[in-house]
Design an enzyme around this catalytic site. Structure first.
Site, mmCIF file in Angstrom:
data_model
loop_
_atom_site.group_PDB
_atom_site.id
_atom_site.type_symbol
_atom_site.label_atom_id
_atom_site.label_comp_id
_atom_site.label_asym_id
_atom_site.label_seq_id
_atom_site.Cartn_x
_atom_site.Cartn_y
_atom_site.Cartn_z
ATOM 1 N N CYS A 20 14.901 -14.593 -2.777
ATOM 2 C CA CYS A 20 15.397 -14.152 -4.088
ATOM 3 C C CYS A 20 16.909 -13.905 -4.030
ATOM 4 O O CYS A 20 17.359 -12.991 -3.335
ATOM 5 C CB CYS A 20 14.670 -12.876 -4.501
ATOM 6 S SG CYS A 20 15.370 -12.078 -5.940
ATOM 7 N N TRP A 207 11.208 -22.585 -3.430
ATOM 8 C CA TRP A 207 11.480 -23.521 -4.537
ATOM 9 C C TRP A 207 10.394 -24.576 -4.706
ATOM 10 O O TRP A 207 10.241 -25.134 -5.795
ATOM 11 C CB TRP A 207 12.835 -24.200 -4.346
ATOM 12 C CG TRP A 207 13.984 -23.331 -4.752
ATOM 13 C CD1 TRP A 207 14.835 -22.647 -3.920
ATOM 14 C CD2 TRP A 207 14.402 -23.018 -6.077
ATOM 15 N NE1 TRP A 207 15.740 -21.936 -4.649
ATOM 16 C CE2 TRP A 207 15.518 -22.147 -5.977
ATOM 17 C CE3 TRP A 207 13.950 -23.400 -7.345
ATOM 18 C CZ2 TRP A 207 16.180 -21.636 -7.103
ATOM 19 C CZ3 TRP A 207 14.610 -22.891 -8.473
ATOM 20 C CH2 TRP A 207 15.715 -22.026 -8.325
#
EC number: 2.5.1.18
Length: 213
Positions: A20, A207
């Protein structure tokens, strides 16, 4: 009293720091201000109840300061700056929005399946604007010689850009943007960045579901 911060755990590896960029931005700020803090790694696919009690929307980062839990990296960074003004990290207002569209254009390009949809050009446009800023101002950082909040916000995003686009699209920042290359090198070699970055494989695993849903 040590500060406490909840950040994302790595996808598939809940005992490792996750991918993050907003969590890392908050950790970078704590590091640059030389503050002592305790990390709680939160598995976002299996959030513990105590975490949902302090962050009902289930979002990270969350910082505990003065016995209050605070969400949102913008708010966290602002509070840390106010409460611990030394060393100062505040970015002069005229530089605060430099590079602010890079992350959204990167995300669009990364997820794009159509090479003619203009998403690559949109990202290049933002990177060229950053190049022009760095070229026309004394550096190596956006507001001059010292790192500031805008750099700590951009550093994790540029790291994600480099790792994810390299992996999923074999794409890298063009050599025609030397100031951007040098800027990224300077950011990634900061001690605070080395201490707070997630491993490349966790950026990729983070991702992957968004790139190939």
């Amino acid at each position: 009293m040590a500060l406490e911060i909840c950040v994302k755990a790595a996808v598939g590896a809940p005992d490792h720091l996750g991918d993050c960029p907003f969590s890392q931005r908050s950790l970078l700020t704590l590091e640059e201000k030389n503050l002592t803090y305790k990390i709680h790694l939160i598995n976002l696919s299996d959030k513990p109840q105590w975490f949902l009690d302090i962050s009902p929307q289930g979002k990270v980062p969350v910082l505990k300061i003065d016995d209050k839990w605070v969400t949102d990296s913008d708010v966290i960074v602002g509070i840390l700056e106010e409460k611990y003004p030394d060393p100062p990290l505040k970015t002069p207002p005229e530089f605060a929005s430099v590079g602010s569209n890079i992350f959204s254009t990167f995300g669009t390009f990364l997820k794009s399946k159509d090479s003619n949809d203009g998403s690559e050009q949109a990202l290049l446009h933002e990177l060229e604007a950053l190049e022009n800023h760095l070229k026309s101002h004394d550096g190596p950082f956006i507001a001059g010689e010292r790192v500031s909040a805008v750099d700590l916000s951009l550093a994790p995003k540029l790291y994600h850009l480099q790792v994810a686009l390299g992996h999923f699209k074999s794409w890298s920042v063009p050599a025609s943007l030397p100031h951007v290359h040098n800027y990224m090198k300077d950011l990634f070699s900061l001690d605070s960045f080395e201490k707070t970055k997630t491993e490349e494989k966790y950026v990729i695993s983070g991702w992957a579901p968004k790139v190939n849903p």
